[in-house]
Design a protein around this motif. Structure first.
Motif, PDB file in Angstrom:
ATOM      1  N   LEU A   1       0.847  -1.182   0.000  1.00  0.00           N
ATOM      2  CA  LEU A   1       0.000   0.000   0.000  1.00  0.00           C
ATOM      3  C   LEU A   1       0.889   1.241   0.000  1.00  0.00           C
ATOM      4  CD1 LEU A   1      -2.734   1.523   0.355  1.00  0.00           C
ATOM      5  CD2 LEU A   1      -2.378   1.314   2.829  1.00  0.00           C
ATOM      6  N   GLU A   2       0.616   2.145  -0.936  1.00  0.00           N
ATOM      7  CA  GLU A   2       1.295   3.441  -0.958  1.00  0.00           C
ATOM      8  C   GLU A   2       0.292   4.524  -0.598  1.00  0.00           C
ATOM      9  OE1 GLU A   2       3.873   6.224  -4.015  1.00  0.00           O
ATOM     10  OE2 GLU A   2       2.047   5.271  -4.747  1.00  0.00           O
ATOM     11  N   VAL A   3       0.651   5.373   0.345  1.00  0.00           N
ATOM     12  CA  VAL A   3      -0.180   6.511   0.732  1.00  0.00           C
ATOM     13  C   VAL A   3       0.442   7.768   0.134  1.00  0.00           C
ATOM     14  CG1 VAL A   3      -1.048   7.891   2.647  1.00  0.00           C
ATOM     15  CG2 VAL A   3      -0.969   5.396   2.837  1.00  0.00           C
ATOM     16  N   GLY A   4      -0.227   8.345  -0.863  1.00  0.00           N
ATOM     17  CA  GLY A   4       0.277   9.527  -1.547  1.00  0.00           C
ATOM     18  C   GLY A   4       0.837   9.181  -2.912  1.00  0.00           C
ATOM     19  N   THR A   5      -0.033   9.018  -3.902  1.00  0.00           N
ATOM     20  CA  THR A   5       0.404   8.625  -5.252  1.00  0.00           C
ATOM     21  C   THR A   5       1.269   9.692  -5.894  1.00  0.00           C
ATOM     22  OG1 THR A   5      -1.748   7.532  -5.480  1.00  0.00           O
ATOM     23  CG2 THR A   5      -0.403   7.737  -7.467  1.00  0.00           C
ATOM     24  N   GLY A   6       0.866  10.966  -5.732  1.00  0.00           N
ATOM     25  CA  GLY A   6       1.624  12.060  -6.340  1.00  0.00           C
ATOM     26  C   GLY A   6       1.738  11.893  -7.841  1.00  0.00           C
ATOM     27  N   SER A   7       2.959  11.952  -8.349  1.00  0.00           N
ATOM     28  CA  SER A   7       3.203  11.804  -9.789  1.00  0.00           C
ATOM     29  C   SER A   7       3.010  10.372 -10.270  1.00  0.00           C
ATOM     30  CB  SER A   7       4.631  12.242 -10.118  1.00  0.00           C
ATOM     31  OG  SER A   7       5.556  11.308  -9.570  1.00  0.00           O
ATOM     32  N   GLY A   8       3.057   9.417  -9.340  1.00  0.00           N
ATOM     33  CA  GLY A   8       2.994   8.007  -9.694  1.00  0.00           C
ATOM     34  C   GLY A   8       4.352   7.335  -9.773  1.00  0.00           C
ATOM     35  N   TYR A   9       5.422   8.101  -9.613  1.00  0.00           N
ATOM     36  CA  TYR A   9       6.777   7.562  -9.795  1.00  0.00           C
ATOM     37  C   TYR A   9       7.108   6.457  -8.785  1.00  0.00           C
ATOM     38  CZ  TYR A   9      11.900   7.635 -10.354  1.00  0.00           C
ATOM     39  OH  TYR A   9      13.218   7.297 -10.551  1.00  0.00           O
TER      40      TYR A   9
ATOM     41  N   PHE B   1      -1.142  -1.025  -4.310  1.00  0.00           N
ATOM     42  CA  PHE B   1      -2.378  -0.276  -4.102  1.00  0.00           C
ATOM     43  C   PHE B   1      -1.957   1.126  -3.675  1.00  0.00           C
ATOM     44  CE2 PHE B   1      -3.378  -4.662  -3.703  1.00  0.00           C
ATOM     45  CZ  PHE B   1      -4.688  -4.812  -4.137  1.00  0.00           C
ATOM     46  N   THR B   2      -2.423   2.145  -4.387  1.00  0.00           N
ATOM     47  CA  THR B   2      -1.972   3.499  -4.095  1.00  0.00           C
ATOM     48  C   THR B   2      -3.158   4.441  -3.939  1.00  0.00           C
ATOM     49  OG1 THR B   2      -0.512   5.310  -4.826  1.00  0.00           O
ATOM     50  CG2 THR B   2      -1.616   4.039  -6.558  1.00  0.00           C
ATOM     51  N   VAL B   3      -3.090   5.309  -2.921  1.00  0.00           N
ATOM     52  CA  VAL B   3      -4.183   6.218  -2.581  1.00  0.00           C
ATOM     53  C   VAL B   3      -3.683   7.657  -2.690  1.00  0.00           C
ATOM     54  CG1 VAL B   3      -5.891   6.865  -0.843  1.00  0.00           C
ATOM     55  CG2 VAL B   3      -5.090   4.498  -0.969  1.00  0.00           C
ATOM     56  N   GLU B   4      -4.469   8.503  -3.351  1.00  0.00           N
ATOM     57  CA  GLU B   4      -4.118   9.914  -3.510  1.00  0.00           C
ATOM     58  C   GLU B   4      -5.332  10.781  -3.202  1.00  0.00           C
ATOM     59  OE1 GLU B   4      -2.787  13.388  -3.806  1.00  0.00           O
ATOM     60  OE2 GLU B   4      -1.288  11.823  -4.215  1.00  0.00           O
ATOM     61  N   ARG B   5      -5.116  11.855  -2.429  1.00  0.00           N
ATOM     62  CA  ARG B   5      -6.221  12.735  -2.031  1.00  0.00           C
ATOM     63  C   ARG B   5      -6.516  13.817  -3.064  1.00  0.00           C
ATOM     64  NH1 ARG B   5      -4.552  17.552   0.074  1.00  0.00           N
ATOM     65  NH2 ARG B   5      -6.543  17.805   1.157  1.00  0.00           N
TER      66      ARG B   5
ATOM     67  N   LEU C   1       4.592   5.539   3.064  1.00  0.00           N
ATOM     68  CA  LEU C   1       3.984   6.859   3.081  1.00  0.00           C
ATOM     69  C   LEU C   1       4.924   7.836   2.392  1.00  0.00           C
ATOM     70  CD1 LEU C   1       2.577   5.360   5.551  1.00  0.00           C
ATOM     71  CD2 LEU C   1       2.178   7.643   6.458  1.00  0.00           C
ATOM     72  N   THR C   2       4.385   8.652   1.499  1.00  0.00           N
ATOM     73  CA  THR C   2       5.215   9.611   0.777  1.00  0.00           C
ATOM     74  C   THR C   2       4.935  11.042   1.209  1.00  0.00           C
ATOM     75  OG1 THR C   2       3.656   9.748  -1.071  1.00  0.00           O
ATOM     76  CG2 THR C   2       5.355   8.049  -1.193  1.00  0.00           C
ATOM     77  N   ALA C   3       4.448  11.205   2.425  1.00  0.00           N
ATOM     78  CA  ALA C   3       4.251  12.507   3.052  1.00  0.00           C
ATOM     79  C   ALA C   3       4.436  12.314   4.553  1.00  0.00           C
ATOM     80  CB  ALA C   3       2.864  13.070   2.739  1.00  0.00           C
ATOM     81  N   ALA C   4       4.784  13.404   5.235  1.00  0.00           N
ATOM     82  CA  ALA C   4       5.186  13.286   6.644  1.00  0.00           C
ATOM     83  C   ALA C   4       4.126  13.817   7.595  1.00  0.00           C
ATOM     84  CB  ALA C   4       6.496  14.032   6.878  1.00  0.00           C
ATOM     85  N   GLY C   5       3.806  13.019   8.606  1.00  0.00           N
ATOM     86  CA  GLY C   5       2.936  13.442   9.689  1.00  0.00           C
ATOM     87  C   GLY C   5       3.677  13.398  11.006  1.00  0.00           C
TER      88      GLY C   5
END
Length: 226
Positions: free
Chosen positions: A97-105, A118-122, A164-168
């Motif tokens: 699972l990837e959280v934050g698809t962004g560009s898709g790279y 599986f990738t999720v983008e807001r 996760l490709t973003a920081a919390g």
């Protein structure tokens, strides 16, 4: 909508997007400590310029993050490589699972190595662009979803690995609940001024082993959809 596959010339690139530029990037990744040859080879062969605006193509194979619009970035190649090898170090996950698809790279790097992503983008527009790239590259092992990434993808849980490709400030509990008992999660954690890449591994008994993998810089992990 018809989406045509990328022609060989687009995949091959020329000048600053040529294979020579990609080879230099791969060499730099190895010099800077990336050890997994599988990851290096994927990044060497992947047309990163296809994931950014044409105006930035000359910088596609620099080892740096680049803007992709909507306040988001395509991550520095070294960071993509480090996070990917951290996921693979203890075995090949079957379902990621990837959280934050962004560009898709990052999703494409993973899909070149593991059976299912599986990738999720807001942000809907970013996801629309990423889906087009997936189709143009002929990838059929990526499933994507427009949703709040903090919620994960519970219908498809458990996952062998989560990235996760973003920081919390912390890892959302909902995501940890979707990790298999011996799964691996890699994520940046911290404030915008001080973030650390961490890896959490399930011990099979309901607890996690946590490691710090170094300082990083990511966009913030946001909730909701846009």
């Amino acid at each position: 909508m018809n989406v045509h596959p990328l022609p060989p010339s687009a995949l091959k690139g020329e000048g600053m997007t040529s294979q020579r530029a990609r080879d230099r990037l791969a060499t730099k990744l190895k010099e800077e400590g990336i050890r997994d040859q599988r990851v290096i080879d994927v990044i060497r062969n992947l047309p990163r310029h296809h994931f950014i605006d044409q105006a930035l193509h000359s910088r596609a194979y620099e080892n740096t993050a680049l803007p992709i619009g909507h306040g988001q970035t395509i991550s520095q190649p070294w960071v993509v490589a480090r996070m990917t090898e951290a996921l693979l170090e203890f075995g090949m996950p079957q379902k990621v699972l990837e959280v934050g698809t962004g560009s898709g790279y990052q999703a494409v790097v993973l899909a070149s190595l593991v059976p299912q992503v599986f990738t999720v983008e807001r942000i809907e527009e970013l996801l629309r662009q990423a889906r087009r790239r997936f189709r143009q590259l002929g990838l059929t092992n990526i499933r994507s979803r427009h949703d709040d990434g903090k919620l994960g993808w519970p219908d498809e849980a458990p996952f062998d690995a989560i990235i996760l490709t973003a920081a919390g400030d912390a890892i959302p509990t909902q995501l940890l609940d979707q990790l298999s008992p011996t799964g691996v999660l890699v994520a940046p954690v911290g404030s915008p001024s001080h973030q650390t890449l961490i890896r959490m591994r399930g011990d099979g008994q309901g607890d996690f082993i946590q490691e710090e993998l170094g300082a990083v810089s990511f966009v913030p992990l946001l909730g909701g959809i846009g």
